[in-house]
Design a protein around this motif. Structure first.
Motif, short mmCIF file in Angstrom:
data_model
loop_
_atom_site.label_atom_id
_atom_site.label_comp_id
_atom_site.label_asym_id
_atom_site.label_seq_id
_atom_site.Cartn_x
_atom_site.Cartn_y
_atom_site.Cartn_z
N UNK A 127 0.61 -1.14 -0.11
CA UNK A 127 0.04 0.00 -0.01
C UNK A 127 1.01 1.30 0.09
N UNK A 128 0.35 2.31 -0.75
CA UNK A 128 1.04 3.47 -0.87
C UNK A 128 1.10 4.07 0.59
N UNK A 129 -0.02 4.08 1.12
CA UNK A 129 -0.11 4.72 2.62
C UNK A 129 -0.75 3.52 3.56
N UNK A 130 0.45 3.00 4.39
CA UNK A 130 -0.05 2.07 5.28
C UNK A 130 -0.78 2.54 6.10
N UNK A 131 -1.24 3.82 6.47
CA UNK A 131 -2.18 4.13 7.60
C UNK A 131 -3.35 4.13 6.90
N UNK A 132 -3.65 4.06 5.58
CA UNK A 132 -4.97 3.87 5.03
C UNK A 132 -5.02 2.56 4.30
N UNK A 133 -4.56 1.54 4.78
CA UNK A 133 -4.37 0.20 3.91
C UNK A 133 -5.72 -0.52 3.39
N UNK A 134 -6.19 -0.46 2.59
CA UNK A 134 -7.52 -1.21 2.07
C UNK A 134 -7.38 -2.39 1.39
N UNK A 135 -6.00 -2.51 0.92
CA UNK A 135 -5.73 -3.43 0.15
C UNK A 135 -4.03 -3.90 0.26
N UNK A 136 -3.76 -5.27 0.40
CA UNK A 136 -2.20 -5.29 0.16
C UNK A 136 -2.07 -6.61 -0.23
N UNK A 137 -1.03 -6.84 -0.81
CA UNK A 137 -0.72 -8.42 -1.39
C UNK A 137 0.17 -9.05 -0.31
N UNK A 138 -0.34 -9.96 0.09
CA UNK A 138 0.47 -10.57 1.07
C UNK A 138 0.59 -12.10 0.64
N UNK A 139 1.93 -12.40 0.33
CA UNK A 139 2.21 -13.67 -0.14
C UNK A 139 1.77 -14.06 -1.57
N UNK A 140 0.46 -14.81 -1.53
CA UNK A 140 -0.07 -15.00 -2.77
C UNK A 140 -1.42 -14.67 -3.18
N UNK A 141 -2.03 -13.54 -2.14
CA UNK A 141 -3.14 -13.32 -2.24
C UNK A 141 -3.31 -11.77 -1.76
N UNK A 142 -4.47 -11.02 -2.32
CA UNK A 142 -4.85 -9.73 -1.68
C UNK A 142 -5.60 -9.82 -0.57
N UNK A 143 -5.37 -8.84 0.32
CA UNK A 143 -5.88 -9.06 1.73
C UNK A 143 -6.61 -7.45 1.90
N UNK A 144 -7.89 -7.42 2.30
CA UNK A 144 -8.52 -6.25 2.48
C UNK A 144 -10.00 -6.27 1.67
N UNK A 145 -10.12 -5.00 0.97
CA UNK A 145 -11.40 -4.83 0.18
C UNK A 145 -11.26 -5.99 -0.91
N UNK A 146 -12.22 -6.34 -1.54
CA UNK A 146 -12.23 -7.17 -2.61
C UNK A 146 -11.43 -6.43 -3.80
N UNK A 147 -10.29 -7.25 -4.34
CA UNK A 147 -9.29 -6.47 -5.13
C UNK A 147 -9.99 -6.43 -6.43
N UNK A 148 -9.49 -5.25 -7.15
CA UNK A 148 -10.06 -5.02 -8.49
C UNK A 148 -9.31 -5.81 -9.68
N UNK A 149 -9.63 -7.15 -9.50
CA UNK A 149 -8.95 -8.13 -10.28
C UNK A 149 -7.95 -8.95 -9.29
N UNK A 150 -8.09 -10.31 -9.20
CA UNK A 150 -7.40 -11.14 -8.37
C UNK A 150 -6.06 -11.22 -8.62
N UNK A 151 -5.93 -10.87 -10.04
CA UNK A 151 -4.24 -11.07 -10.27
C UNK A 151 -3.39 -10.35 -9.42
N UNK A 152 -1.92 -10.80 -9.64
CA UNK A 152 -0.99 -10.39 -8.72
C UNK A 152 -0.45 -9.03 -9.28
N UNK A 153 0.20 -8.26 -8.43
CA UNK A 153 0.52 -6.89 -8.80
C UNK A 153 1.53 -7.01 -10.00
N UNK A 154 1.53 -5.84 -10.35
CA UNK A 154 2.64 -5.86 -11.79
C UNK A 154 3.97 -6.32 -11.71
N UNK A 155 4.44 -6.20 -10.69
CA UNK A 155 5.88 -6.80 -10.54
C UNK A 155 6.08 -8.02 -10.93
#
Lengths: 810, 269
Positions: free
Chosen positions: A581-609
């Motif tokens: 998350x760009x702002x850890x204080x307003x963390x609505x979504x984060x890629x943890x290991x092999x999935x997104x945690x938080x709000x329903x991700x806008x697409x389940x696919x992994x991040x760009x990296x």
């Protein structure tokens, strides 16, 4: 909206522009005040100082119809001072893409303009692709033809002096807002914009919003908590009406209404299914055919087969290049070409622009059917002021409908939240829910077609029409499940991500649009609703879970938010390319290991990296990135300031093009326009008031509300009132070249004169909540006698908020 | 908050957006009608508190000495004084102190004398000639008894209206005033024994319409009710007591023999 109401409290700076939130969206304003309590700045930009202004940090007045100039100036400010969030802009927008060599912009016009047709050929509005078919990019943002540089050049014309002269906003106030708002750039701040009809009710309405989208992208405010573009809808359930497509040019779920030139299903699907060769673009609309075929199946069920293109040929088609908005409808009605009219839950004889034309048009009708909870001016047009009932041949019906608390069903709010609600009271008399009236009328029409035949009879006789309960009444759950989608046969779905296979039985609800099929085995009336029911029929819209695990107001178990219960759209843009998350204080979504945690991700696919499986965050865009250069609009890929159809100036200070080159000009004898004229020297805007609902067709009957706001008034600045010798409380006459009304003068300090291009320009405003029918002895009638028949080039939303009038003692 | 806690309602004018939700909610709960009004060039309607309008949002366009403009909104209504002039003056007990120290209204006992109207330093109670009774806010005692907030408080979206135990609410008000700074002040806790409706004001009280700067229970009222009335009751009691004593000591009053010839001379028949 891209975000949701509660999320507004997470913002650091809220720009309320094109909205009078405290007066018309009080629930939304509650959350904005909570943001203020946390230290956020609330800015209100509005021609008039209103009840919203009183509760914001400051109010900045600007002339109606100059929002693009104001915002264009902000884009210029951000680019000139390098205030954009570079990493975000580079990775998540088309800033680095290269614009096609034939695209030009010159003196107010983009390339491809046909002045005769008032239309653009968009062939040159393209982005260059490489030999692989993927967009070319310059990641240094220095190529003179890259979107970033072309945009910078375009908005360099919007310097402070020019913007000030067009908008009437002082240089000081412009800088004040630009500084405050652009401070939300970067990873740790969030700014949001809240707009409503103050932006859409213009001939450049869609571009008003586009300009702000560009600002939000430059500042990195899209997809984050406390950010986004927050369209505030509501009166009267605009969200429901656009989602379910009570509009001529779309089908439910924002699918496209077919035109005649799309003569086959194949042709239609090819036109509207985007293709992308970029492996990192999810291009989710590639699934368009599944949504559309499922929609057809919801209409025609087993009568729609692969052989008959699922009934595509039965669908009515738009005539290419023609439009069918409310204004077009009355234009044709005025010509005598429309003979019958259903006016459902509306009062168009008061709400549609150019009331003289509308009421005259209605006199040509053979029949009129009203469905409403009260009588109103539209249903009484045949004995309205100046009308001789003996000369009117229209047969009029008024069917009693029931009010919102008198029926069960879902209600969609601007946060895309669909909340199920139950019947709280029994309606009086013979009233029925509008849904039931429609179903029963159409069932009778279907029977007549079955008996007598007729043109395109199969389109009607083949319709699936099982929407009543065992007592013969409207069954909201049945309709809702059909919108959600059902499996028409036993279907096995494989989930490659979760590595599961599930067997769904025929008749079960489709638990999400990812399960919709191309082969006609699923039916779904509205793909964005898909997932609002679980397969076993559990109604997620009825949930009232109060848990909020992120603490950011997401409440994942309260009702259902489309799509797929995602609260914040494009939320993967709130993280960097590694999913942090760009702002850890307003963390609505984060890629943890092999999935997104938080709000329903806008697409389940992994991040760009993840070069192999990662996808870009703007999954509904063909390129996967957000558009700074936006060729989807009919009036230009970059927003440009044009004057309203009828404004105070004879020349656009920015270019040789005075008005929006792509707006339709109506040509009946009643479509007069008089701009830059001494006869109608004042800019006029129209609006509602807190105490009344739209035309007042519901609220003028309520004694408590009428007591608080009994009659029509025009708000006039005290400087102008003094000039004209108009005293507070006296009756005045307001006129435009199209018509006039009388009302009470409300002399106020809340309208101040503007200095536009060196001259003083006054602005006035009045509410549209009054009509001749009620209360008894009223001297009021529709404010829309004044307004012109013109609307936004893309949506035809009428320009109610900028036209010219004269004011004098009555 | 139980039925006997001394409560205070706080009106934070800096959060009010004048939606009139409270004005309408009050009418709904108390079954008061909306009556025809005229548009006189103001959002404020009805123009004043009335027998059927127990709370009213007052609007004022205000420019301070530096030409800074604010549109001021103030919710007007009964202040529920600790030393309530209306209770003091009411001869029938229609106005009375509730267990939570608000001023309740028992309209059945009202005799329409209108003394409360003259007495109230805030000009709150209003008379209806059709029913010959006086009306005012009773701080929704019927709701508070059932642990519900007053109708106005419930309807307020912005949180401008809140209610709670007295000390807590006064503390809340002062905390907000400190946060606001400038001329912001708390209005209500320092006069007429302290009111049970208090305000957070952005400007000094003199800026606001119909807001007395230094409201008091009037001296004449004090003299009448606290001095003269007890004295007159005492005097009345003394007359009755004295007459009784005289009867007991001297028996019934009979004409004196020496006066009987006078009466005959006067020719009384």
């Amino acid at each position: 909206m891209t975000n949701h109401y509660i999320d507004m409290r997470n913002s650091d700076c809220i720009l309320i522009m094109g909205s009078n939130a405290a007066e018309h969206h009080p629930m939304a304003f509650k959350w904005m005040l909570k943001a203020r309590e946390r230290g956020a700045t609330l800015i209100h930009v509005d021609p008039r100082y209103t009840r919203t202004s009183a509760r914001c940090d400051y109010h900045v007045p600007l002339r109606s119809g100059t929002d693009i100039a104001f915002l264009g100036g902000m884009i210029n400010y951000i680019l000139q001072h390098n205030l954009y969030f570079k990493e975000y802009v580079l990775n998540y927008t088309n800033a680095s893409f290269i614009i096609g060599k034939d695209y030009t912009f010159n003196n107010g016009l983009f390339s491809g303009y046909d002045a005769g047709k008032r239309k653009y050929d968009k062939a040159t509005w393209v982005l260059e692709k490489n030999e692989k078919g993927v967009s070319k990019r310059d990641m240094t943002l220095s190529d003179p033809r890259c979107v970033f540089q072309m945009m910078k050049k375009h908005y360099s014309r919007y310097n402070l002096d020019k913007v000030s002269s067009i908008t009437g906003v002082s240089r000081e106030n412009l800088l004040k807002v630009y500084k405050a708002y652009s401070a939300t750039t970067g990873p740790h701040k969030a700014g949001t914009e809240c707009y409503a009809l103050g932006w859409t009710h213009h001939s450049v309405g869609s571009q008003n919003i586009r300009t702000m989208s560009i600002i939000q992208l430059l500042l990195g405010n899209m997809g984050i908590a406390g950010g986004g573009i927050n369209a505030m809808r509501g009166e009267p359930n605009v969200q429901g009406s656009t989602d379910q497509a009570i509009l001529y040019n779309i089908l439910p779920g924002y699918l496209k209404m077919p035109s005649a030139s799309c003569d086959t299903l194949e042709h239609y699907l090819k036109k509207y299914t985007p293709e992308s060769k970029d492996p990192q673009s999810a291009n989710y609309y590639q699934n368009y055919p599944k949504f559309f075929v499922s929609f057809l199946k919801s209409l025609y069920d087993n009568k729609g087969t692969k052989e008959n293109n699922f009934g595509y040929d039965w669908l009515p088609k738009l005539e290419d290049g023609k439009h069918y908005s409310t204004m077009h409808m009355f234009d044709k009605m005025y010509e005598g070409k429309i003979k019958g009219y259903f006016c459902v839950g509306a009062d168009t004889a008061v709400s549609t622009p150019n009331t003289t034309k509308v009421r005259k048009a209605m006199q040509n009708l053979d029949w009129l059917v009203g469905e409403n909870i009260f009588n109103n001016e539209t249903y009484e047009f045949w004995r309205g002021p100046g009308v001789d009932p003996k000369k009117i041949k229209t047969e009029c019906f008024l069917l009693p409908a029931v009010a919102t608390m008198e029926k069960e069903g879902s209600q969609s709010n601007s946060g895309r939240m669909i909340q199920w609600k139950y019947k709280a009271a029994q309606a009086p008399g013979d009233g029925l829910p509008v849904g039931e009236i429609e179903i029963k009328i159409f069932a009778a029409v279907k029977k007549l077609y079955q008996k007598e035949g007729g043109p395109n009879a199969a389109a009607i006789t083949s319709l699936y029409w099982d929407y009543l309960d065992s007592n013969g009444h409207f069954d909201a759950l049945k309709v809702s499940k059909r919108l959600n989608g059902v499996f028409l046969k036993d279907t096995v779905i494989e989930d490659k991500v979760k590595k599961t296979t599930t067997l769904y039985k025929k008749g079960q609800c489709v638990p999400g649009f990812g399960n919709l099929q191309l082969d006609g085995s699923t039916a779904s009336g509205n793909w964005v609703h898909s997932g609002s029911f679980l397969a076993d029929g559990t109604n997620l819209m009825a949930r009232r879970g109060k848990d909020d695990p992120t603490g950011l107001g997401i409440y994942p178990n309260w009702a259902y938010v489309w799509p797929v219960n995602r609260r914040i759209m494009y939320n993967r843009a709130s993280c960097d390319i590694n999913g942090k998350p760009y702002n850890p204080k307003r963390n609505i979504l984060e890629w943890k290991g092999d999935k997104w945690v938080g709000d329903v991700p806008d697409g389940p696919w992994p991040p760009l990296a993840d070069k192999e499986k990662g996808k870009l965050p703007f999954i509904m865009k063909t390129d996967g990135v957000a558009s700074l250069f936006g060729p989807g609009m009919v009036d230009g890929p970059f927003p440009e300031h044009y004057e309203p159809l009828e404004g105070p100036l004879a020349k656009n200070p920015l270019s040789g093009q005075l008005i929006n080159p792509a707006i339709e000009i109506f040509k009946s004898d009643l479509d007069k326009v008089e701009r830059a004229s001494e006869k109608f020297p004042y800019v006029c805007t129209t609006y509602s008031c807190t105490e009344h609902w739209c035309t007042g067709a519901l609220t003028r009957w309520q004694a408590w509300l009428l007591e608080a706001m009994p009659a029509a008034y025009m708000e006039i600045g005290d400087t102008l009132a003094a000039e004209k010798g108009i005293k507070n409380g006296e009756r005045i006459k307001v006129s435009s070249v199209r018509g006039s009304v009388t009302c009470v003068a409300m002399v106020t300090k809340r309208f101040k004169p503007f200095t536009i291009e060196g001259k003083t320009v006054h602005q006035v405003g009045m509410p549209f909540n009054y009509g001749w029918l009620f209360p008894k002895d009223t001297k009021d009638d529709s404010t829309n006698f004044l307004t012109p028949t013109v609307g936004d080039a893309n949506t035809f939303c009428p320009e109610y908020k900028a036209f010219m009038v004269n004011v004098e003692k009555a | 908050m139980n039925n006997n806690t001394e409560i205070v309602k706080l009106i934070d004018t800096t959060l009010c957006s004048a939606c009139r939700g409270c004005q309408v909610a009050c009418k709904q709960w108390n079954e008061m009608p909306g009556l025809p009004t005229k548009q006189t060039g103001s959002y404020q309607n009805p123009p004043d508190l009335q027998w059927n309008t127990w709370t009213l949002i007052r609007f004022k366009e205000y420019e301070d000495k530096d030409k800074n403009f604010t549109w001021i909104f103030r919710k007007d209504g009964c202040m529920h004084c600790t030393n309530a002039s209306c209770v003091k003056v009411c001869p029938s007990g229609a106005l009375y102190y509730t267990p939570i120290k608000t001023v309740g209204v028992n309209r059945e006992k009202c005799i329409g004398c209108k003394e409360c109207i003259s007495a109230c330093p805030f000009e709150i109670p209003k008379y209806d000639s059709k029913t010959d009774k006086v009306y005012k806010c009773d701080l929704c005692y019927s709701r508070i008894k059932e642990n519900l907030p007053p109708a106005c408080v419930k309807s307020c979206l912005n949180g401008a209206l809140s209610i709670g135990p007295k000390d807590e609410m006064i503390k809340k008000a002062y905390a907000k005033v400190e946060k606001l700074g400038g001329d912001a002040n708390v209005y209500g806790d320092k006069f007429v024994g302290g009111t049970h409706v208090i305000y957070v004001l952005q400007f000094k009280p003199e800026v606001y319409d119909k807001m007395p700067v230094d409201p008091k229970v009037s001296k004449t009222l004090f003299i009448w009710k606290d001095l003269l009335k007890p004295l007159s009751l005492l005097a009345a009691g003394g007359v009755i007591g004295g007459s009784l004593l005289h009867y007991v000591l001297h028996g019934p009053h009979r004409p004196h023999p020496e006066h009987m010839e006078d009466d005959k001379k006067q020719g009384g028949v």
